[in-house]
Enzyme design. Structure first.
Site, PDB file in Angstrom:
ATOM      1  N   GLN A   1       4.163   0.628   2.261  1.00  0.00           N
ATOM      2  CA  GLN A   1       4.400  -0.608   3.006  1.00  0.00           C
ATOM      3  C   GLN A   1       5.600  -1.295   2.378  1.00  0.00           C
ATOM      4  O   GLN A   1       5.589  -1.601   1.176  1.00  0.00           O
ATOM      5  CB  GLN A   1       3.161  -1.505   2.935  1.00  0.00           C
ATOM      6  CG  GLN A   1       2.005  -0.984   3.756  1.00  0.00           C
ATOM      7  CD  GLN A   1       2.240  -1.196   5.252  1.00  0.00           C
ATOM      8  OE1 GLN A   1       2.051  -2.271   5.764  1.00  0.00           O
ATOM      9  NE2 GLN A   1       2.674  -0.147   5.936  1.00  0.00           N
TER      10      GLN A   1
ATOM     11  N   GLU B   1     -10.364  -2.421   4.447  1.00  0.00           N
ATOM     12  CA  GLU B   1      -9.037  -1.888   4.747  1.00  0.00           C
ATOM     13  C   GLU B   1      -8.890  -0.491   4.138  1.00  0.00           C
ATOM     14  O   GLU B   1      -9.689  -0.075   3.295  1.00  0.00           O
ATOM     15  CB  GLU B   1      -7.951  -2.787   4.130  1.00  0.00           C
ATOM     16  CG  GLU B   1      -8.001  -4.217   4.620  1.00  0.00           C
ATOM     17  CD  GLU B   1      -6.892  -5.110   4.041  1.00  0.00           C
ATOM     18  OE1 GLU B   1      -6.326  -5.874   4.815  1.00  0.00           O
ATOM     19  OE2 GLU B   1      -6.600  -5.032   2.841  1.00  0.00           O
TER      20      GLU B   1
ATOM     21  N   ASP C   1       0.772  -1.257   0.000  1.00  0.00           N
ATOM     22  CA  ASP C   1       0.000   0.000   0.000  1.00  0.00           C
ATOM     23  C   ASP C   1       0.804   1.309   0.000  1.00  0.00           C
ATOM     24  O   ASP C   1       1.755   1.433   0.772  1.00  0.00           O
ATOM     25  CB  ASP C   1      -0.862   0.080   1.265  1.00  0.00           C
ATOM     26  CG  ASP C   1      -1.538  -1.206   1.616  1.00  0.00           C
ATOM     27  OD1 ASP C   1      -1.440  -2.173   0.863  1.00  0.00           O
ATOM     28  OD2 ASP C   1      -2.177  -1.247   2.682  1.00  0.00           O
TER      29      ASP C   1
END
Ligand code: FRU
Length: 572
Positions: free
Chosen positions: A165, A318, A149
Site C-alpha cells: 500500500q 482486515e 500493508d
C-alpha cells in the site's frame, strides 16, 4: 537496502540538491481562479514536476487534464508556508493540473503567495538517496513516500515479489496505489515502478497475487493474477493480470468481480486449494471473513462466512490469509486463518490474530472455543501480516507491516514512512491442549550475520542464552533505553520502550508490552535495526515486533540474571 557509502553519497547529493533548488527554483506560472482554485499548465520537456509537501497542511485535490480529458486525480499536501520535502510527479506531455486546496490553508497570504508555487521545480531526476536517521538498514522500506500493508506477495523463478500500500505523493496515508519491490533473498530489496494505480473504480487497497500455472483464467500460462479492493463509493474486488512476471499489470475489463452491500468489504486473499481442486478466496466482510471458490479466478461462488462470534472484535477485521501448516513434532496438519484487526490489538491499535482449525475448501471450522484469542506477535508494531503465494519447498513465508495505525502517520520520519518486518516462516506447535502459530526469522537472515562484536550497534543481531529470569537493557549515550525482562515462572517477556528515545509523537507509543512464552525460553534472537527491535525465541513460540526511535543508536547492553549474549554485526 542502504549502505554506509550510500549514506555518505546521500549527504553530498542532499547538499547538491539544496543548492540546485536555490538556483533554479522559480515561481511556477499558475493561474488563480479563486482563493482555493488554480490551474497549472505543465509546459516542460523535463520528466518530473517536484511538488513541495507540507505535512501539516490539508490536501490539495489535483485533477490531471490532458486534451480536455481527466486522466488522473490525486491528493497532495501542497506547501502553503514551507516545504517539508518534495515528491515527484511524472509529467505527461501537454498536461494541465487543476488544483483545489481543501480545508483551511495555514498561510495568511492569498493563494498566489503559497510557498508551493515558488518551491515547485521541474527536473529530470529525483533524488531518493536516504536522508533519514531512522531509515532501516536491512528492513524493506519504500524509496520515498508512505507505505502500509504488504500486498500481493508471490515467489516465482527465484524472485520474491512484494507489493505494498503506497502513497507516491506524500509520506502519510493517501492515494492508495500498489508499490512494488523484489528480492532474490528476502533481505536485499530492489524498487520498481508502481504497477497498479487508482482508477475510476477507486483507489487500490490491499490484496494478493497468485501464479496461474495452468492458465485457469485464460490470461496465459504462469500469468500473475492480482486481486485487490477498489475503494470507491463502495468497496469492490477487482482483478488485474501480468504477463511480465509482475512488473506491469493490465486491469481486467469486467471489473469488479465481487461486490457486496457490506461497507467494510476488502483485502481478498486467493490461493490454490490442492485438496479441493479449486481456487479459494477469503476476504474481510465486516466482522467476519467470507470464503469463496472459483475454477477460473474470474467467477467466484460465495461458500461461507467465518468468525462473527469468534476471537477479538474490538475493531475492523482486515487482511485475511488462510493456509495449511504442519504441527511440529506430529504428523498432523491444520489450517490457520489469519485475521488482522484494528483497533483491538492486545496493547491497543493494530494486531494480527489467528484461528486454528480445519478447512474443506468451503467452510473453515475453528477448533478452539469462540472466546479464545491468539496473536501472532505480541509487539505493538506488527500488522497486516500475509504470506507469499507459491513459495518454494512448501515454505510458508510472511511479512508484516511494522507499524500501528495508532501513530503510523506520525512516526518521526518524512522522506519515507514505515518499514516492513523481516520475513518470517510460519508453522504450528502444541502447548497445553491448544495449537499455536510458530514464528521464526527466515533462514535467509543468517546470511546477514557478520563479525561478532562486543557492543550493540544500529544494525545487529543479539543471540541471548538464558537460564532463568533475566533482564536485558539496551542503552545509548543519552540514557535512552529499552528494557527486556524474562520472568520464567510467569512465562512472560516484557518489552519496555517508555524511555526508548523519541516517544513524544503519540501518547500511545511509550508503553510496556508483554508476550506469553508458552514454556521455558532458553535462547532469544533479537534483531535491531535503526527504528525497530524484533524478538524471537529459538523455538518460534515468541515473536515481538516493536518500533523504537533512539536519537542515537543503542551502544551498550547490560544483562542481569543468568544470561549471556553474543552480538553480531549485520552486514548488508
Ligand atoms: C489495513 C487496511 C486494509 C486496507 C488498506 C488501505 O491496514 O486498512 O484493510 O485495504 O489498509 O490502505
Amino acid at each position: 537496502m542502504l549502505t554506509e557509502q550510500n549514506m555518505k553519497t546521500e549527504r553530498l547529493l542532499t547538499f547538491t540538491a539544496t543548492l540546485f533548488l536555490a538556483v533554479t527554483a522559480g515561481a511556477q506560472k499558475a493561474e488563480f481562479l479563486s482563493s482555493r482554485h488554480a490551474l497549472l499548465r505543465l509546459d516542460t520537456p523535463k520528466k518530473y514536476l517536484l511538488l513541495p509537501v507540507e505535512e501539516k497542511e490539508d490536501n490539495a485535490h489535483i485533477r490531471v487534464i490532458k486534451d480536455n480529458q481527466l486522466v488522473k486525480t490525486f491528493n497532495c499536501k501542497l506547501a502553503t508556508e514551507k516545504a517539508d520535502y518534495f515528491v515527484p510527479y511524472e509529467v505527461g506531455e501537454g498536461e494541465l493540473l487543476d488544483i483545489t486546496f481543501q480545508g483551511t490553508p495555514r498561510s495568511n497570504g492569498s493563494i498566489g503567495d503559497f510557498a508551493c508555487w515558488k518551491r515547485m521545480t521541474y527536473a529530470d531526476t529525483f533524488d531518493t538517496a536516504n536522508r533519514e536517521q531512522h531509515r532501516p538498514l536491512y528492513h524493506h522500506s519504500p524509496a520515498c513516500g508512505w507505505m502500509n500493508d504488504p500486498n500481493g506477495m508471490f515467489y516465482k523463478d527465484g524472485t520474491w515479489h512484494l507489493y505494498y500500500q503506497y502513497n507516491p505523493y506524500g509520506s502519510q496515508w493517501e492515494n492508495m496505489t500498489w508499490g512494488h519491490s523484489s528480492s532474490t533473498d528476502l533481505v536485499h530489496w530492489e524498487h520498481h515502478p508502481a504497477p497498479i494505480e487508482p482508477d475510476g473504480l477507486g483507489s487500490i487497497f490491499s490484496g494478493s497475487c497468485v501464479v496461474d500455472k495452468e492458465n485457469t483464467a485464460g490470461f496465459g500460462k504462469d500469468a500473475i493474477i492480482a486481486f485487490y479492493t477498489s475503494a470507491g463509493q463502495s468497496q469492490t474486488q477487482c482483478l488485474a493480470y501480468s504477463t511480465d512476471n509482475g512488473m506491469t499489470f493490465t486491469k481486467y475489463d469486467r471489473n469488479p468481480i465481487i461486490t457486496s452491500t457490506v461497507p467494510d468489504f476488502r483485502d481478498p486473499h486467493v490461493f490454490w486449494n490442492e485438496e479441493a481442486g479449486h481456487w479459494n478466496l477469503i476476504l474481510a466482510a465486516g466482522q467476519q471473513m467470507s470464503i469463496y471458490s472459483s475454477a477460473n479466478l474470474k467467477e467466484w461462488k460465495h461458500e461461507s462466512d467465518f468468525g462473527a462470534t469468534y476471537g477479538n472484535h474490538g475493531g475492523v477485521w482486515e487482511c485475511p490469509d488462510l493456509m495449511k501448516l504442519p504441527v511440529a513434532g506430529t504428523d498432523k496438519e491444520k489450517w490457520m486463518l489469519i485475521c488482522n484487526i484494528n483497533p483491538g490489538g492486545p496493547w491497543g491499535g493494530s494486531a494480527a490474530q489467528y484461528f486454528i482449525g480445519d478447512f474443506d475448501g468451503k467452510t473453515f471450522t475453528c477448533e478452539s472455543k469462540p472466546e479464545v484469542t491468539k496473536w501472532m506477535d505480541y509487539g505493538k508494531d506488527h500488522y497486516a501480516t500475509v504470506t507469499f503465494d507459491n513459495a518454494p519447498d512448501g515454505r510458508r513465508v510472511g511479512i508484516a507491516w511494522m507499524s500501528n495505525w495508532q501513530y503510523a502517520n506520525q512516526v518521526p520520519t518524512q522522506q519515507f514512512r514505515s518499514a516492513n518486518s523481516i520475513a518470517r516462516e510460519y508453522g504450528l506447535f502444541e502447548y497445553n491442549g491448544e495449537t499455536y502459530c510458530s514464528v521464526k526469522p527466515v533462514k535467509e537472515m543468517d546470511t546477514l550475520r557478520g563479525n561478532q562484536r562486543k557492543t550493540p550497534s544500529e544494525a545487529c543481531e543479539m543471540v541471548v542464552t538464558l537460564k532463568g529470569d533475566a533482564q536485558l537493557t539496551l542503552r545509548n549515550d543519552r540514557n535512552e533505553r529499552v528494557v527486556i525482562s524474562y520472568n520464567q515462572e510467569d512465562g512472560i517477556i516484557d518489552f519496555d520502550r517508555r524511555h526508548s528515545g523519541n516517544v513524544s509523537f503519540s501518547d500511545a507509543f511509550p508503553t510496556i508490552v508483554t508476550t506469553p512464552t508458552y514454556g521455558t525460553v532458553h535462547q532469544l534472537r533479537i534483531f535491531i535495526d535503526r527504528c525497530s527491535i524484533e524478538l524471537f525465541d529459538e523455538e518460534g513460540k515468541v515473536a515481538m515486533t516493536n518500533l523504537v526511535f533512539p536519537t542515537t543508536p543503542y551502544n551498550r547492553l547490560t544483562l542481569k540474571g543468568k544470561a549471556k549474549a553474543k552480538i553480531y554485526s549485520l552486514k548488508n
